[in-house]
Motif scaffolding. Structure first.
Motif, mmCIF file in Angstrom:
data_model
loop_
_atom_site.group_PDB
_atom_site.id
_atom_site.type_symbol
_atom_site.label_atom_id
_atom_site.label_comp_id
_atom_site.label_asym_id
_atom_site.label_seq_id
_atom_site.Cartn_x
_atom_site.Cartn_y
_atom_site.Cartn_z
ATOM 1 N N VAL A 37 0.861 -1.184 0.000
ATOM 2 C CA VAL A 37 0.000 0.000 0.000
ATOM 3 C C VAL A 37 0.893 1.229 0.000
ATOM 4 C CG1 VAL A 37 -1.618 1.382 1.355
ATOM 5 C CG2 VAL A 37 -1.980 -1.076 1.127
ATOM 6 N N VAL A 38 0.601 2.175 -0.885
ATOM 7 C CA VAL A 38 1.343 3.434 -0.966
ATOM 8 C C VAL A 38 0.418 4.566 -0.526
ATOM 9 C CG1 VAL A 38 2.593 5.032 -2.467
ATOM 10 C CG2 VAL A 38 2.773 2.556 -2.839
ATOM 11 N N GLY A 39 0.881 5.390 0.399
ATOM 12 C CA GLY A 39 0.083 6.510 0.895
ATOM 13 C C GLY A 39 0.559 6.922 2.268
ATOM 14 N N GLY A 40 -0.368 7.470 3.063
ATOM 15 C CA GLY A 40 -0.028 7.824 4.435
ATOM 16 C C GLY A 40 -0.187 9.288 4.775
ATOM 17 N N LYS A 47 -3.156 3.625 -2.368
ATOM 18 C CA LYS A 47 -3.234 2.753 -3.537
ATOM 19 C C LYS A 47 -2.525 1.441 -3.227
ATOM 20 C CE LYS A 47 -3.487 6.560 -6.864
ATOM 21 N NZ LYS A 47 -2.918 7.162 -8.100
ATOM 22 N N ALA A 48 -3.246 0.337 -3.453
ATOM 23 C CA ALA A 48 -2.693 -0.989 -3.183
ATOM 24 C C ALA A 48 -2.316 -1.674 -4.486
ATOM 25 C CB ALA A 48 -3.708 -1.836 -2.423
ATOM 26 N N ASN A 49 -1.266 -2.468 -4.420
ATOM 27 C CA ASN A 49 -0.852 -3.268 -5.566
ATOM 28 C C ASN A 49 -0.241 -4.561 -5.052
ATOM 29 O OD1 ASN A 49 2.307 -2.983 -5.526
ATOM 30 N ND2 ASN A 49 1.505 -0.901 -5.217
ATOM 31 N N GLY A 50 -0.092 -5.522 -5.935
ATOM 32 C CA GLY A 50 0.480 -6.806 -5.553
ATOM 33 C C GLY A 50 0.368 -7.792 -6.691
ATOM 34 N N ASP A 51 0.659 -9.037 -6.387
ATOM 35 C CA ASP A 51 0.526 -10.113 -7.363
ATOM 36 C C ASP A 51 -0.820 -10.793 -7.124
ATOM 37 O OD1 ASP A 51 3.095 -9.511 -8.244
ATOM 38 O OD2 ASP A 51 4.028 -10.916 -6.835
ATOM 39 N N PHE A 52 -1.744 -10.607 -8.058
ATOM 40 C CA PHE A 52 -3.094 -11.132 -7.897
ATOM 41 C C PHE A 52 -3.400 -12.163 -8.980
ATOM 42 C CE2 PHE A 52 -3.786 -6.508 -6.581
ATOM 43 C CZ PHE A 52 -3.506 -6.772 -5.249
ATOM 44 N N GLN A 57 -10.945 -9.608 -3.272
ATOM 45 C CA GLN A 57 -11.915 -8.869 -2.474
ATOM 46 C C GLN A 57 -11.143 -8.048 -1.451
ATOM 47 O OE1 GLN A 57 -15.099 -11.537 -0.998
ATOM 48 N NE2 GLN A 57 -14.178 -13.104 -2.308
ATOM 49 N N ALA A 58 -11.458 -6.752 -1.359
ATOM 50 C CA ALA A 58 -10.701 -5.849 -0.490
ATOM 51 C C ALA A 58 -11.602 -5.236 0.575
ATOM 52 C CB ALA A 58 -10.045 -4.743 -1.318
ATOM 53 N N GLN A 59 -11.024 -4.970 1.736
ATOM 54 C CA GLN A 59 -11.720 -4.259 2.811
ATOM 55 C C GLN A 59 -10.697 -3.460 3.608
ATOM 56 O OE1 GLN A 59 -15.210 -4.010 3.947
ATOM 57 N NE2 GLN A 59 -14.083 -2.315 4.881
ATOM 58 N N TRP A 60 -10.981 -2.149 3.777
ATOM 59 C CA TRP A 60 -10.136 -1.279 4.586
ATOM 60 C C TRP A 60 -10.689 -1.194 6.002
ATOM 61 C CZ3 TRP A 60 -5.656 1.067 2.773
ATOM 62 C CH2 TRP A 60 -5.440 0.997 1.396
ATOM 63 N N ASP A 80 -12.440 -1.147 -2.173
ATOM 64 C CA ASP A 80 -11.634 -1.111 -3.393
ATOM 65 C C ASP A 80 -10.154 -1.167 -3.032
ATOM 66 O OD1 ASP A 80 -13.886 -0.844 -5.067
ATOM 67 O OD2 ASP A 80 -13.945 1.320 -4.687
ATOM 68 N N LEU A 81 -9.316 -1.328 -4.038
ATOM 69 C CA LEU A 81 -7.873 -1.335 -3.808
ATOM 70 C C LEU A 81 -7.331 0.075 -3.592
ATOM 71 C CD1 LEU A 81 -6.696 -4.061 -6.345
ATOM 72 C CD2 LEU A 81 -6.860 -4.245 -3.853
ATOM 73 N N GLU A 82 -8.170 1.088 -3.809
ATOM 74 C CA GLU A 82 -7.811 2.466 -3.509
ATOM 75 C C GLU A 82 -8.760 3.007 -2.441
ATOM 76 O OE1 GLU A 82 -7.606 4.951 -6.932
ATOM 77 O OE2 GLU A 82 -5.973 3.809 -7.869
ATOM 78 N N TYR A 83 -8.233 3.886 -1.587
ATOM 79 C CA TYR A 83 -9.053 4.469 -0.528
ATOM 80 C C TYR A 83 -8.638 5.918 -0.319
ATOM 81 C CZ TYR A 83 -10.859 5.572 4.120
ATOM 82 O OH TYR A 83 -11.489 6.180 5.175
ATOM 83 N N GLU A 84 -9.642 6.808 -0.283
ATOM 84 C CA GLU A 84 -9.401 8.233 -0.067
ATOM 85 C C GLU A 84 -9.583 8.540 1.418
ATOM 86 O OE1 GLU A 84 -8.017 11.746 -1.139
ATOM 87 O OE2 GLU A 84 -8.533 10.269 -2.688
ATOM 88 N N PRO A 85 -8.502 8.807 2.153
ATOM 89 C CA PRO A 85 -8.637 9.060 3.592
ATOM 90 C C PRO A 85 -9.312 10.398 3.865
ATOM 91 C CG PRO A 85 -6.389 9.477 2.892
ATOM 92 C CD PRO A 85 -7.105 8.902 1.698
#
Length: 267
Positions: A37-40, A47-52, A57-60, A80-85
């Motif tokens: 996850v990139v952000g903070g 924004k999340a990324n990885g080997d899928f 299914q995503a949950q924050w 979603d794989l993206e989240y707006e804080p």
């Protein structure tokens, strides 16, 4: 003692939490691996990324402290794989859990506490130094409103128009009565300000303005200010039109000013 949120100038990369076992299915396939996850920083999308293999299914989750124990609670709608804080996330750690398309154990990433960029952090500090802050908003009927926050009390004021120079107080109270700011999870510029028995649905010009207002109100109110019952559905005094403004005006003279400008903090 005042506890300001953390500060950061650049985003960070958070890596997958190590687990004791492998999250493979019966054929040994890792449906989610190398999750990052990139952000903070408030204002920067996580924004999340990885080997899928397939679509995960995503949950924050947001970390919350209850009776001294920090727990992660799911954020409604954050799937979603993206989240707006938003302002609710500031100072809290977030957690993303991803599950493969066929279920199984979750793969997770945990972040550090959400920080503010240097400019917003400086604005908070300056408001604290001055002892007051003013924010411009409008209600659901597009009528201009001013939120004036000081060490002693909080006011909601009305203007005839955005270009008018005069305004009058609709409601005022001290911090010995409940103060709650509810961030709208679906409207990036909207919030609900609950003051005692009154409720004001307000919209700001931008998400940044909304989040700064929320943080300032919570900072000035401090951790000792009572909050409303989150399960309460009472919307009496809701600022949706002239009738509610009149009701608010009737409470103005009875607003408490007995609370002195003592130590305030961020919560």
């Amino acid at each position: 003692q005042v506890h300001l949120p953390p500060i950061a100038s650049s985003v960070s990369t958070f890596s997958q939490v190590k687990s004791d076992g492998e999250h493979d299915d019966d054929e040994g396939i890792k449906y989610v691996d190398n999750l990052q996850v990139v952000g903070g920083i408030l204002g920067k999308t996580f924004k999340a990324n990885g080997d899928f293999v397939g679509t995960p299914q995503a949950q924050w989750f947001r970390q919350q402290a209850r009776t001294g124990t920090a727990v992660f609670k799911p954020i409604t709608g954050a799937t979603d794989l993206e989240y707006e804080p938003n302002a609710d996330d500031v100072g809290a750690c977030l957690r993303l859990e991803c599950v493969g398309p066929y279920g199984g154990a979750a793969t997770a990433v945990e972040t550090s506490p959400l920080a503010l960029d240097p400019q917003m952090h400086a604005e908070l500090q300056e408001n604290l130094r001055r002892g007051h802050a003013e924010f411009h908003a409008h209600n659901q009927m597009q009528e201009p409103r001013i939120i004036l926050v000081t060490r002693k009390n909080i006011k909601v004021r009305s203007k005839l128009s955005r270009i008018a120079t005069s305004s009058h107080t609709l409601y005022k109270q001290g911090y010995d009565l409940p103060v709650t700011v509810v961030v709208d999870q679906h409207g990036p510029t909207e919030m609900e300000l609950k003051l005692g028995e009154q409720s004001f649905s307000l919209s700001m010009d931008s998400q940044r303005s909304r989040d700064l207002a929320v943080l300032c109100i919570r900072m000035f109110a401090g951790p000792n200010c009572p909050a409303h019952d989150s399960d309460s559905d009472d919307d009496s005094g809701h600022d949706g039109g002239e009738s509610s403004d009149g009701a608010s005006e009737s409470h103005k003279s009875g607003a408490s000013e007995s609370k002195s400008g003592g130590p305030i903090g961020f919560s």
